[in-house]
Design an enzyme around this catalytic site. Sequence first.
Site, PDB file in Angstrom:
ATOM      1  N   LYS A 190       0.842  -1.215   0.000  1.00 25.01           N
ATOM      2  CA  LYS A 190       0.000   0.000   0.000  1.00 25.01           C
ATOM      3  C   LYS A 190       0.872   1.258   0.000  1.00 25.01           C
ATOM      4  O   LYS A 190       1.887   1.290   0.663  1.00 25.01           O
ATOM      5  CB  LYS A 190      -0.894  -0.028   1.242  1.00 25.01           C
ATOM      6  CG  LYS A 190      -1.726   1.220   1.467  1.00 25.01           C
ATOM      7  CD  LYS A 190      -2.523   1.137   2.766  1.00 25.01           C
ATOM      8  CE  LYS A 190      -1.880   1.941   3.876  1.00 25.01           C
ATOM      9  NZ  LYS A 190      -2.690   1.978   5.120  1.00 25.01           N
ATOM     10  N   ASP A 216      -6.318  -5.720  10.643  1.00 28.42           N
ATOM     11  CA  ASP A 216      -5.630  -4.430  10.830  1.00 28.42           C
ATOM     12  C   ASP A 216      -5.979  -3.886  12.218  1.00 28.42           C
ATOM     13  O   ASP A 216      -6.945  -4.334  12.832  1.00 28.42           O
ATOM     14  CB  ASP A 216      -6.061  -3.433   9.740  1.00 28.42           C
ATOM     15  CG  ASP A 216      -5.000  -2.365   9.469  1.00 28.42           C
ATOM     16  OD1 ASP A 216      -3.963  -2.345  10.181  1.00 28.42           O
ATOM     17  OD2 ASP A 216      -5.198  -1.538   8.548  1.00 28.42           O
TER      18      ASP A 216
HETATM   19  C1  R5P Z   1      -2.288   2.509   9.267  1.00 28.76           C
HETATM   20  O1  R5P Z   1      -1.109   2.233   9.402  1.00 28.76           O
HETATM   21  C2  R5P Z   1      -3.347   1.834  10.084  1.00 28.76           C
HETATM   22  O2  R5P Z   1      -2.955   0.573  10.490  1.00 28.76           O
HETATM   23  C3  R5P Z   1      -4.661   1.750   9.300  1.00 28.76           C
HETATM   24  O3  R5P Z   1      -4.445   0.955   8.154  1.00 28.76           O
HETATM   25  C4  R5P Z   1      -5.155   3.123   8.888  1.00 28.76           C
HETATM   26  O4  R5P Z   1      -5.186   3.987   9.998  1.00 28.76           O
HETATM   27  C5  R5P Z   1      -6.548   3.035   8.293  1.00 28.76           C
HETATM   28  O5  R5P Z   1      -6.958   4.283   7.891  1.00 28.76           O
HETATM   29  P1  R5P Z   1      -8.081   4.481   6.789  1.00 28.76           P
HETATM   30  O6  R5P Z   1      -9.261   3.604   7.165  1.00 28.76           O
HETATM   31  O7  R5P Z   1      -8.423   5.946   6.858  1.00 28.76           O
HETATM   32  O8  R5P Z   1      -7.510   4.111   5.458  1.00 28.76           O
END
Ligand code: R5P
Length: 310
Positions: A190, A216
Amino acid sequence: MKILSGTSNLKLSKDIAKKLKLKLVNTNIKRFADGEIYIEVNENIRGNSVFVIQSTSNPANDNLMELLLVVDALRRSSAKNITAVIPYFGYARQDRKVAPRTSISAKVVANLITNAGASRVVTVDLHAGQIQGFFDMPVDNLFTTPLFAKHIKKKLNNKKLICVSPDVGGVQRTRALATRVKADLAIIDKRRPAPGKSQVMNIIGNVKNKTCIIVDDIIDSGGTIINAVDALKKNGANEVYVFITHAVLSGDAAKKIKNSKIKKLIITDTIDNSQKIKNNNKIEVLSISSLMSEAIKRIANSNSVSDLFN
Ligand code: R5P
């Protein structure tokens, strides 16, 4: 031992207290007309070990300030020791200087909690484990992996599973889950072209005809997850389940999830989302109250917390 709750997630605090067969400490937490916070502890806590439960979720600044004032009130009331139980630790994503002249907010928050008078912190799935080092006191970082693994074994037992990390930073967490549920591992490459925007560059691993399990720590705008699900589907995945510890769910994220190709989003109750996810049949909540109450009991009795994860 006493349990005191801030106002950010009263439901979780009550569930934890119930499991510990304790009543929440009687408090008066109010706002002055200008929004300033007033705290009063209405019972004697002199000489007690007090656990303060407060997620520093949205509104992060108000909830953080409330936590600091409660800890200060307890310190001034001669509590023996004060444990800040922070199911969702806000500001954790700013844990290093990502660009010149930026703040390391997680360190500032750690200093505030320390200076207010806490002697221990308990939290869940810290965004970055090294934040523990921002505190010069014990920090117990609890993991949701066993909770998620149990659910997967119960509900997705007969499927051809592959666990997918939505970014390189989440590989360790995803590998831990994959090991427990005996599944393969895939990684999404990503990129963030701009703050708040995410883009899938590549998928490392074969997801074709498989049931994907993305894991996550945080879902915020939902961008990372929705893009990951679309990319997995494009690469031949059968269906995609998503397991997230902290459902920040900003803006219309819950609605976006409902309209997405996600089969099911499984979250925990570190943040109270009861209003936001009402009538959203794509989102299911697993409670961490058992895990937290057990950890609190072990800390109070000076027993091992890590044994909970073996
Ligand atoms: C980032 O490193 C976190 O682990 C999450 O992937 C991130 O905070 C998700 O944010 P969003 O839902 O705004 O893409």
